[in-house]
Design a protein around this motif. Structure first.
Motif, mmCIF file in Angstrom:
data_model
loop_
_atom_site.group_PDB
_atom_site.id
_atom_site.type_symbol
_atom_site.label_atom_id
_atom_site.label_comp_id
_atom_site.label_asym_id
_atom_site.label_seq_id
_atom_site.Cartn_x
_atom_site.Cartn_y
_atom_site.Cartn_z
ATOM 1 N N UNK A 138 0.831 -1.204 0.000
ATOM 2 C CA UNK A 138 0.000 0.000 0.000
ATOM 3 C C UNK A 138 0.873 1.265 0.000
ATOM 4 N N UNK A 139 1.981 1.244 0.747
ATOM 5 C CA UNK A 139 2.883 2.391 0.729
ATOM 6 C C UNK A 139 3.395 2.622 -0.687
ATOM 7 N N UNK A 140 3.759 1.540 -1.372
ATOM 8 C CA UNK A 140 4.248 1.615 -2.746
ATOM 9 C C UNK A 140 3.194 2.252 -3.653
ATOM 10 N N UNK A 141 1.957 1.755 -3.565
ATOM 11 C CA UNK A 141 0.880 2.287 -4.396
ATOM 12 C C UNK A 141 0.465 3.685 -3.951
ATOM 13 N N UNK A 142 0.398 3.889 -2.634
ATOM 14 C CA UNK A 142 0.004 5.193 -2.111
ATOM 15 C C UNK A 142 0.968 6.287 -2.513
ATOM 16 N N UNK A 143 2.267 5.952 -2.550
ATOM 17 C CA UNK A 143 3.256 6.927 -3.014
ATOM 18 C C UNK A 143 3.016 7.272 -4.480
ATOM 19 N N UNK A 144 2.616 6.267 -5.273
ATOM 20 C CA UNK A 144 2.342 6.522 -6.685
ATOM 21 C C UNK A 144 1.170 7.466 -6.882
ATOM 22 N N UNK A 145 0.085 7.183 -6.182
ATOM 23 C CA UNK A 145 -1.094 8.049 -6.295
ATOM 24 C C UNK A 145 -0.796 9.429 -5.719
#
Length: 321
Positions: free
Chosen positions: A73-80
């Protein structure tokens, strides 16, 4: 076979956007000016904001050898979050620079100076992007949330830096690499020295690529009194670019050495290979640098997405070493 006719320019297209980008071709017409305001038609800036986040997260995972579902989620959240905060930052930049942008050939076609979006509309769009980004930030560790809130200070200051210092790229580096601190802390729950060193490496990298970018506007900047490292360095720019490259690579190596346990030799070697690959890419850029060729300058600037992705790929591979 005869050559196809060139694609006509889309109405309202920004001059330095890639021709035929998805915003100009597929986005709903009423939203195009706002997407252009957020630079969604020019994604390189989002990549340059995102990549230090992924560096920080992956290096934090390498430091303790732990990979949790929360990290996904951190990986995806950073992307968004990078898309949203880069959009909010660019919106703020265009609001504050609207009078300057009218006087620079490359930026006169941006939504505000070209009249596609009013200042009030831009402020509302900024608030909407920042609010959604805040919702994502609130799902992270409390210390990471605090860092995210503090990051608003350099973001707010950056557009004014070119008015009072010859080094506005430093302020851009402070803002654009904050994700290295935030993502590390989101995983580890505490800010530690390897993340700080990684952050400084990213700042040196920003000085490298944004000095290249700023050379596109040196003539216009000189006429209107806007400062930049490109104008400051002038013909000495290649020497300064080489210095920034060496500092960035050296600090990246120090960051991984201090983060990865000494017993994990193979992990360290794989991660270091990623830094070496990035060094070779920056060296390639340096050899092609031509301050009088704007097309090449823009190509080199955009190529830093690939340069920054190289450590990401090797850091990820090191997780399985």
């Amino acid at each position: 076979m005869s050559d196809q006719p060139p694609m006509p320019e889309a109405e309202g297209q920004v001059s330095d956007a890639v021709k035929g980008n998805w915003v100009d071709r597929y986005a709903p017409a009423p939203m195009r000016p706002y997407f252009r305001l957020s630079r969604l038609d020019r994604p390189i800036g989002t990549w340059l904001l995102l990549l230090p986040c992924w560096w920080g997260l992956l290096l934090a995972m390498l430091s303790d050898g732990q990979a949790r579902w929360q990290d996904l989620w951190i990986f995806a959240g950073c992307g968004i979050g990078a898309i949203l905060m880069r959009g909010a930052g660019c919106t703020w930049n265009d609001i504050t620079d609207r009078h300057i942008d009218r006087s620079v050939a490359r930026t006169a076609s941006r939504p505000i100076p070209s009249g596609q979006v009013s200042v009030k509309q831009a402020l509302a769009w900024l608030a909407a992007q920042a609010l959604v980004a805040l919702c994502i930030l609130l799902t992270f560790h409390p210390m990471a949330i605090l860092l995210g809130v503090i990051s608003l200070v350099p973001v707010a200051i950056y557009p004014f830096a070119k008015r009072f210092t010859w080094w506005p790229q430093v302020f851009l580096g402070i803002a654009f690499n904050w994700g290295a601190l935030l993502a590390w802390t989101a995983h580890r729950g505490v800010l530690e020295w390897p993340a700080v060193i990684l952050y400084l490496a990213g700042m040196a990298w920003t000085l490298f690529y944004d000095t290249i970018y700023a050379h596109q506007d040196t003539e216009d900047d000189a006429l209107i009194g806007v400062k930049s490292t490109a104008r400051l360095f002038g013909e000495a720019s290649p020497k300064w670019l080489a210095r920034f490259m060496k500092i960035s690579i050296a600090l990246l190596l120090i960051a991984i050495i201090t983060a990865i346990p000494r017993a994990e030799t193979l992990v360290l070697v794989v991660a270091a290979l990623g830094v070496l690959a990035m060094a070779l890419h920056l060296l390639w850029q340096l050899r092609r640098f031509d301050p009088d060729d704007n097309d090449t300058l823009l190509t080199l600037f955009r190529s830093n997405r690939d340069a920054g992705l190289l450590p990401v790929l090797f850091f990820a591979a090191a997780l399985f070493a």
